[in-house]
Write an enzyme that holds these catalytic residues in place. Structure first.
Site, PDB file in Angstrom:
ATOM      1  N   ASP A 167      10.104   4.315  77.640  1.00  0.00           N
ATOM      2  CA  ASP A 167       9.776   5.727  76.290  1.00  0.00           C
ATOM      3  C   ASP A 167       9.495   6.997  76.379  1.00  0.00           C
ATOM      4  O   ASP A 167       9.620   7.550  77.567  1.00  0.00           O
ATOM      5  CB  ASP A 167       8.342   4.682  76.709  1.00  0.00           C
ATOM      6  CG  ASP A 167       6.204   5.129  75.941  1.00  0.00           C
ATOM      7  OD1 ASP A 167       6.908   6.500  75.191  1.00  0.00           O
ATOM      8  OD2 ASP A 167       5.872   4.801  76.784  1.00  0.00           O
TER       9      ASP A 167
ATOM     10  N   TYR B 119      -0.469  12.610  61.492  1.00  0.00           N
ATOM     11  CA  TYR B 119       1.261  12.931  61.561  1.00  0.00           C
ATOM     12  C   TYR B 119       1.109  13.931  60.815  1.00  0.00           C
ATOM     13  O   TYR B 119       2.450  14.768  61.382  1.00  0.00           O
ATOM     14  CB  TYR B 119       1.134  11.658  60.396  1.00  0.00           C
ATOM     15  CG  TYR B 119       2.842  11.576  59.637  1.00  0.00           C
ATOM     16  CD1 TYR B 119       3.684  10.295  61.028  1.00  0.00           C
ATOM     17  CD2 TYR B 119       3.223  11.723  58.682  1.00  0.00           C
ATOM     18  CE1 TYR B 119       5.200  10.574  61.190  1.00  0.00           C
ATOM     19  CE2 TYR B 119       4.187  11.501  58.968  1.00  0.00           C
ATOM     20  CZ  TYR B 119       5.248  10.943  59.824  1.00  0.00           C
ATOM     21  OH  TYR B 119       7.148  10.914  59.305  1.00  0.00           O
TER      22      TYR B 119
END
Length: 445
Positions: free
Chosen positions: A260, A350
């Site tokens: 991750d 985003y």
């Protein structure tokens, strides 16, 4: 845009019907192939520059048919505009009119590249005016090109010359099919740093490259492209993507690392894997990213924080590790987005993360340069991926057909080609920059 539509409107009876009905007809783009010519025809050089003859000699050594000032009746595959010595806007007239005549001779997939100097605050007003005017003219010209042709520019900062390694590298990139979806963009060569490859078909030969988010989509295509260009690739993705990751790794002959990227030890594990398994670390591509779109009025902490954590905070943390290790010549290429430049409805989180990438790259350039390295970014526009497939149909249609000058969405390989170039030694002098790969659109992820 589906390839089926592109084929229908560009072939046979359906081509005639599409023309009759006035349907949009996106051109077939000239993309890179190992054995395809650098340009689809002769290149004409217009204008004067102190290194004009030297530049022409270099292009001849690349196997190009170079014409100076007049191409006669020949069709042209490329056009180079030497504008770096202009000092007043009135001087643009003759060159632009000569360009006008040459444009009518361009074949489909041709390339126009300008060479200019940056407009600075301490320039004489007339000098700054003509230099900024070139920027506007070339971006506008990019929107006028037809048949998949593009227009881009190289800006020479300080005392850098057009025959410096990164200027020549940028010129080859803009000429080639690697830049198929790059239009109306500028690359600024800031230093004489860089080195052209011995073999332009394998510009990453002997390099070890790490790609995060490599199991699918753009990340998988980046891995394939870097491997094609000679790099040994380490593919990184989440453990749950292990099967897909292994499949891509087998295709490219690379190794995998399941982790991750938001983990605190991600940078150390990546560095240890590359150095232990392959003996070096030359290129890191920060591709891993997610979207959790929602209007800000309906945004929750989970959506906001997860996007920031993956898309920018993880890159910052890993870069700190790489910088502390002082890896000689390390190149880092980050995935930004046109959403981080122009914004996008429902993507405040985003856009914040991708705008953050652009700011991080600009501010980190000097730090990476201390060890002879560099950091750059690619900002994709509308690229046909699983992510953009989630955009509403109406928005996708407009983005594909109306806004980009090339009248179509890009492909993952278009992003990968830009990353391959920016990650090479030939781009060392482009440190700190963000290159849009968007067909002159500011829509998409």
């Amino acid at each position: 845009m589906a390839d089926k539509y592109l084929e229908l409107v560009n072939s046979g009876m359906t081509k005639k019907l599409a023309k009759l009905l006035g349907l949009p007809r996106p051109p077939r783009l000239r993309r890179y192939g190992v054995d395809t010519p650098l340009l689809p025809g002769p290149v004409l050089v217009l204008g004067t520059s102190a290194r004009a003859q030297e530049l022409s000699d270099v292009m001849v050594s690349w196997g190009l048919d170079v014409r100076r000032h007049d191409a006669g009746q020949s069709k042209l595959g490329g056009l180079v505009l030497l504008l770096d010595e202009l000092s007043h806007p009135e001087q643009l007239s003759a060159l632009m009119l000569a360009t006008s005549a040459a444009l009518r001779k361009l074949v489909p997939g041709a390339r126009v590249v300008s060479v200019s100097k940056p407009a600075l605050a301490n320039d004489e007003p007339a000098v700054a005016a003509v230099r900024q005017g070139i920027d506007g003219a070339m971006r506008s010209l990019g929107r006028e090109m037809r048949g998949g042709a593009t227009a881009n520019g190289i800006v020479l900062a300080g005392d850098t010359s057009i025959v410096s390694p990164s200027a020549l590298g940028a010129l080859r990139f803009f000429f080639s099919g690697r830049s198929a979806y790059v239009d109306g963009q500028f690359l600024t060569v800031r230093t004489e740093a860089g080195e052209l490859p011995d073999d332009f078909r394998a510009p990453l030969a002997g390099k070890v490259a790490v790609v995060t988010g490599a199991a699918r989509g753009i990340g998988a295509e980046i891995a394939r492209t870097l491997a094609r260009d000679g790099a040994k690739v380490v593919l990184v993705d989440m453990p749950q993507a292990g099967d897909a990751l292994a499949k891509v790794a087998n295709q490219v002959g690379g190794t995998t690392l399941q982790l991750d990227v938001t983990a605190k030890d991600a940078g150390a594990r990546i560095m240890d894997h590359a150095l232990t398994r392959h003996g070096s670390l030359d290129l890191v591509v920060h591709n891993a990213g997610i979207t959790r779109d929602k209007l800000l009025a309906n945004m929750d902490a989970a959506r906001w924080d997860s996007v920031i954590a993956v898309n920018i905070a993880s890159q910052l943390r890993m870069n700190e590790v790489f910088l502390a290790a002082k890896i000689p010549g390390l190149r880092v290429v980050c995935l930004a987005s046109t959403s981080g430049i122009a914004g996008n409805r429902g993507q405040t989180n985003y856009a914040a993360s991708k705008g953050g990438v652009i700011g991080m790259v600009r501010a980190s350039a000097a730090l990476f340069a201390e060890s002879g390295g560099s950091i750059t970014a690619v900002a994709p526009g509308f690229i046909e991926t699983e992510m953009t497939a989630k955009i509403p149909l109406g928005t996708r249609t407009v983005a594909r057909l109306v806004l980009p000058s090339l009248m179509q969405g890009g492909l993952p390989v278009d992003v990968a080609e830009a990353i391959g170039f920016l990650g090479s030694d030939a781009a060392a002098g482009l440190n700190g920059q963000t290159l849009r790969v968007c067909g002159q659109s500011l829509v998409g992820a």
